[in-house]
Scaffold this motif. Sequence first.
Motif, PDB file in Angstrom:
ATOM      1  N   GLY A 270       0.807  -1.205   0.000  1.00 33.96           N
ATOM      2  CA  GLY A 270       0.000   0.000   0.000  1.00 33.96           C
ATOM      3  C   GLY A 270       0.848   1.267   0.000  1.00 33.96           C
ATOM      4  O   GLY A 270       0.558   2.228  -0.723  1.00 33.96           O
ATOM      5  N   LEU A 271       1.902   1.292   0.809  1.00 30.44           N
ATOM      6  CA  LEU A 271       2.783   2.464   0.845  1.00 30.44           C
ATOM      7  C   LEU A 271       3.445   2.690  -0.517  1.00 30.44           C
ATOM      8  O   LEU A 271       3.564   3.832  -0.983  1.00 30.44           O
ATOM      9  CB  LEU A 271       3.858   2.278   1.922  1.00 30.44           C
ATOM     10  CG  LEU A 271       3.390   2.374   3.373  1.00 30.44           C
ATOM     11  CD1 LEU A 271       4.518   1.952   4.314  1.00 30.44           C
ATOM     12  CD2 LEU A 271       2.933   3.792   3.703  1.00 30.44           C
ATOM     13  N   PHE A 272       3.886   1.601  -1.139  1.00 31.28           N
ATOM     14  CA  PHE A 272       4.500   1.736  -2.456  1.00 31.28           C
ATOM     15  C   PHE A 272       3.507   2.310  -3.456  1.00 31.28           C
ATOM     16  O   PHE A 272       3.843   3.188  -4.257  1.00 31.28           O
ATOM     17  CB  PHE A 272       5.019   0.389  -2.948  1.00 31.28           C
ATOM     18  CG  PHE A 272       5.653   0.450  -4.314  1.00 31.28           C
ATOM     19  CD1 PHE A 272       6.997   0.746  -4.453  1.00 31.28           C
ATOM     20  CD2 PHE A 272       4.898   0.236  -5.461  1.00 31.28           C
ATOM     21  CE1 PHE A 272       7.587   0.830  -5.711  1.00 31.28           C
ATOM     22  CE2 PHE A 272       5.470   0.324  -6.723  1.00 31.28           C
ATOM     23  CZ  PHE A 272       6.822   0.617  -6.841  1.00 31.28           C
ATOM     24  N   GLN A 273       2.278   1.815  -3.434  1.00 34.16           N
ATOM     25  CA  GLN A 273       1.303   2.289  -4.416  1.00 34.16           C
ATOM     26  C   GLN A 273       0.833   3.713  -4.142  1.00 34.16           C
ATOM     27  O   GLN A 273       0.451   4.420  -5.082  1.00 34.16           O
ATOM     28  CB  GLN A 273       0.108   1.342  -4.465  1.00 34.16           C
ATOM     29  CG  GLN A 273       0.393   0.038  -5.182  1.00 34.16           C
ATOM     30  CD  GLN A 273       0.763   0.214  -6.649  1.00 34.16           C
ATOM     31  OE1 GLN A 273       1.640  -0.479  -7.155  1.00 34.16           O
ATOM     32  NE2 GLN A 273       0.104   1.123  -7.347  1.00 34.16           N
ATOM     33  N   LEU A 274       0.837   4.138  -2.874  1.00 32.24           N
ATOM     34  CA  LEU A 274       0.576   5.550  -2.599  1.00 32.24           C
ATOM     35  C   LEU A 274       1.559   6.424  -3.372  1.00 32.24           C
ATOM     36  O   LEU A 274       1.187   7.442  -3.965  1.00 32.24           O
ATOM     37  CB  LEU A 274       0.702   5.828  -1.102  1.00 32.24           C
ATOM     38  CG  LEU A 274      -0.492   5.523  -0.212  1.00 32.24           C
ATOM     39  CD1 LEU A 274      -0.095   5.649   1.253  1.00 32.24           C
ATOM     40  CD2 LEU A 274      -1.656   6.459  -0.513  1.00 32.24           C
ATOM     41  N   TYR A 275       2.815   6.000  -3.347  1.00 32.56           N
ATOM     42  CA  TYR A 275       3.851   6.709  -4.101  1.00 32.56           C
ATOM     43  C   TYR A 275       3.674   6.529  -5.602  1.00 32.56           C
ATOM     44  O   TYR A 275       3.660   7.499  -6.370  1.00 32.56           O
ATOM     45  CB  TYR A 275       5.239   6.222  -3.656  1.00 32.56           C
ATOM     46  CG  TYR A 275       6.228   6.074  -4.786  1.00 32.56           C
ATOM     47  CD1 TYR A 275       6.775   7.198  -5.413  1.00 32.56           C
ATOM     48  CD2 TYR A 275       6.598   4.801  -5.244  1.00 32.56           C
ATOM     49  CE1 TYR A 275       7.673   7.053  -6.471  1.00 32.56           C
ATOM     50  CE2 TYR A 275       7.495   4.656  -6.286  1.00 32.56           C
ATOM     51  CZ  TYR A 275       8.027   5.780  -6.907  1.00 32.56           C
ATOM     52  OH  TYR A 275       8.908   5.637  -7.956  1.00 32.56           O
ATOM     53  N   SER A 404      -3.297   3.535  -4.751  1.00 31.57           N
ATOM     54  CA  SER A 404      -2.973   4.358  -5.908  1.00 31.57           C
ATOM     55  C   SER A 404      -3.982   5.493  -6.069  1.00 31.57           C
ATOM     56  O   SER A 404      -3.612   6.650  -6.302  1.00 31.57           O
ATOM     57  CB  SER A 404      -2.945   3.490  -7.171  1.00 31.57           C
ATOM     58  OG  SER A 404      -2.581   4.257  -8.294  1.00 31.57           O
ATOM     59  N   SER A 405      -5.271   5.181  -5.919  1.00 29.97           N
ATOM     60  CA  SER A 405      -6.308   6.209  -6.027  1.00 29.97           C
ATOM     61  C   SER A 405      -6.175   7.253  -4.924  1.00 29.97           C
ATOM     62  O   SER A 405      -6.296   8.455  -5.174  1.00 29.97           O
ATOM     63  CB  SER A 405      -7.697   5.565  -5.970  1.00 29.97           C
ATOM     64  OG  SER A 405      -7.914   4.712  -7.071  1.00 29.97           O
ATOM     65  N   LEU A 406      -5.918   6.793  -3.707  1.00 25.86           N
ATOM     66  CA  LEU A 406      -5.761   7.735  -2.594  1.00 25.86           C
ATOM     67  C   LEU A 406      -4.503   8.582  -2.770  1.00 25.86           C
ATOM     68  O   LEU A 406      -4.497   9.775  -2.443  1.00 25.86           O
ATOM     69  CB  LEU A 406      -5.708   6.964  -1.275  1.00 25.86           C
ATOM     70  CG  LEU A 406      -7.023   6.326  -0.825  1.00 25.86           C
ATOM     71  CD1 LEU A 406      -6.800   5.481   0.420  1.00 25.86           C
ATOM     72  CD2 LEU A 406      -8.083   7.376  -0.564  1.00 25.86           C
ATOM     73  N   GLY A 407      -3.438   7.957  -3.288  1.00 26.79           N
ATOM     74  CA  GLY A 407      -2.219   8.719  -3.520  1.00 26.79           C
ATOM     75  C   GLY A 407      -2.434   9.837  -4.521  1.00 26.79           C
ATOM     76  O   GLY A 407      -1.971  10.971  -4.320  1.00 26.79           O
ATOM     77  N   VAL A 408      -3.157   9.526  -5.605  1.00 29.93           N
ATOM     78  CA  VAL A 408      -3.458  10.547  -6.599  1.00 29.93           C
ATOM     79  C   VAL A 408      -4.305  11.659  -5.989  1.00 29.93           C
ATOM     80  O   VAL A 408      -4.049  12.850  -6.207  1.00 29.93           O
ATOM     81  CB  VAL A 408      -4.179   9.921  -7.806  1.00 29.93           C
ATOM     82  CG1 VAL A 408      -4.738  10.999  -8.723  1.00 29.93           C
ATOM     83  CG2 VAL A 408      -3.226   9.022  -8.578  1.00 29.93           C
ATOM     84  N   ALA A 409      -5.314  11.280  -5.197  1.00 25.79           N
ATOM     85  CA  ALA A 409      -6.206  12.281  -4.613  1.00 25.79           C
ATOM     86  C   ALA A 409      -5.482  13.171  -3.602  1.00 25.79           C
ATOM     87  O   ALA A 409      -5.560  14.403  -3.664  1.00 25.79           O
ATOM     88  CB  ALA A 409      -7.396  11.592  -3.947  1.00 25.79           C
ATOM     89  N   VAL A 410      -4.754  12.557  -2.669  1.00 27.87           N
ATOM     90  CA  VAL A 410      -4.145  13.317  -1.573  1.00 27.87           C
ATOM     91  C   VAL A 410      -2.881  14.042  -2.030  1.00 27.87           C
ATOM     92  O   VAL A 410      -2.736  15.258  -1.848  1.00 27.87           O
ATOM     93  CB  VAL A 410      -3.832  12.383  -0.381  1.00 27.87           C
ATOM     94  CG1 VAL A 410      -3.100  13.149   0.715  1.00 27.87           C
ATOM     95  CG2 VAL A 410      -5.125  11.793   0.165  1.00 27.87           C
ATOM     96  N   LEU A 411      -1.951  13.309  -2.650  1.00 27.64           N
ATOM     97  CA  LEU A 411      -0.713  13.942  -3.084  1.00 27.64           C
ATOM     98  C   LEU A 411      -0.935  14.816  -4.311  1.00 27.64           C
ATOM     99  O   LEU A 411      -0.179  15.767  -4.544  1.00 27.64           O
ATOM    100  CB  LEU A 411       0.346  12.874  -3.356  1.00 27.64           C
ATOM    101  CG  LEU A 411       0.772  12.096  -2.102  1.00 27.64           C
ATOM    102  CD1 LEU A 411       1.732  10.971  -2.457  1.00 27.64           C
ATOM    103  CD2 LEU A 411       1.399  13.013  -1.082  1.00 27.64           C
ATOM    104  N   GLY A 412      -1.988  14.497  -5.074  1.00 27.00           N
ATOM    105  CA  GLY A 412      -2.345  15.386  -6.175  1.00 27.00           C
ATOM    106  C   GLY A 412      -2.758  16.754  -5.663  1.00 27.00           C
ATOM    107  O   GLY A 412      -2.427  17.787  -6.267  1.00 27.00           O
TER     108      GLY A 412
END
Length: 458
Positions: A270-275, A404-412
């Motif tokens: 999960g951490l990798f996919q957030l990135y 991945s979706s959360l990473g795009v939303a939050v880090l986006g």
Amino acid sequence: MAHARCRAHRHLHGELRPLRRQLATEALRTDLRASDAALELIVSGYAFAYAAGLVTGGRLGDRFGYRRTFVLGMAAFTLASLLCGLAQNPGHLVAARLGQGVTAAVMVPQVLSLVTARFPAEHRGRATAWYGAVGGIGAIAGQLAGGVLLEADVFGLGWRAVFLVNVPLGVAATLLALRVLPQLAGVRRAFDIPGALGVTATLALLLIPSALGREAGWPVWTWLCLAAAPVAGSLTWRRQRRLRARGGEPVLDPALFRNRPYLSLLGAVGLFQLYFGAYMFTLALLLQAGLGMTPLSAALTFLPQAVLFSVGSLLSGRLTARFGRWSPGTGGALVVVGLSLLIVQLAFSGTGTDAAALLPALALNGLGNGLLLPSLIGAALTRVTPGSAGAASGAVNTAQQAASSLGVAVLGMLFFAVSGAGMRAADNGMVAVSCVFVGLVGASAGLLLRETSMPRRS
């Protein structure tokens, strides 16, 4: 930039497809007279339907057999692709895209399930390395073929060719799967339909507002959905535990979540996919909005790291077998070095950076990602028994898509906030998110190193 944000919601190994979509969405707007909201659903609908159904898809394989479930999923995905290509209005296309997402969720988990069920633990790492390499090769081929189809306007089909090309490929894959995949019997127990609905609803309540919230201005309904997600998840989990206590077969196997090594490695995935999801998204924006590249030029800039991702994936199994637990750590170290180099280059040159100067950093990232991701997946799947293969692989795939979706939303949001109006400071935005990326990759690789240094459990 509404369409650019949505483009990055795809997994694993893809990561070049967002660039192709920019061309396709404009064609859809013209041909189908699709509104911004419809375009958002056409692109994001697949993503959250896919992510929400993965756990259930994995469990269907446990219940009915992995080969049978894969074949049915592939055949249904092919039909959904045909319906996409024949869509006459935005509503038809949205419905067909949701169908693609659901049927892909039935099909995809069976691949890792078969790896887990058929390969002994000591060989799963190499098998998942091939899984990653094939995904990388598919991303390259898909990007190039999609761009050619759109620009050549084959048979005057325009955007429809992007979907219709899946039909002959899907038919061939279905027939090939019937011929070569091993037949493994499922567990003949009643399928947990309420549990499947509960898991799907929980993930949908989390992913739909994450996918659509920013462009919609975060209206009240998005916050209500996010607040309802943990409630739905808690109720579903309680029912799963009661069902297991009665001797039933829940969609979510509580034993998996008592398996500390597996759970820890699931967190690392999960951490990798957030990135990873946010990295591919923000990098596409940097190249196009920040450095002014065309989609085709940006695709060619992505190409070397995609190739090296596949190379790294193929090497990961061999290196792990030869050098043990330090090999995955090497992948993480390469990514950290690549990201650090990217930060330094952008900090000094800004939007005046020549794209060619970024290639060494991107190459390191591509190779490191290819070494690290299959190792994460392979290590997680060695910690489960073959009887839990479907549930375990479904959870891994879900962790990838949801993160991945959360990473795009939050880090986006961080990227856009730092980049400013019109993304005039996209270089600063990329520097800011890359600093976060370094921490996420380091934490993911650290968890992997910790778990691979301990004795394996079944």
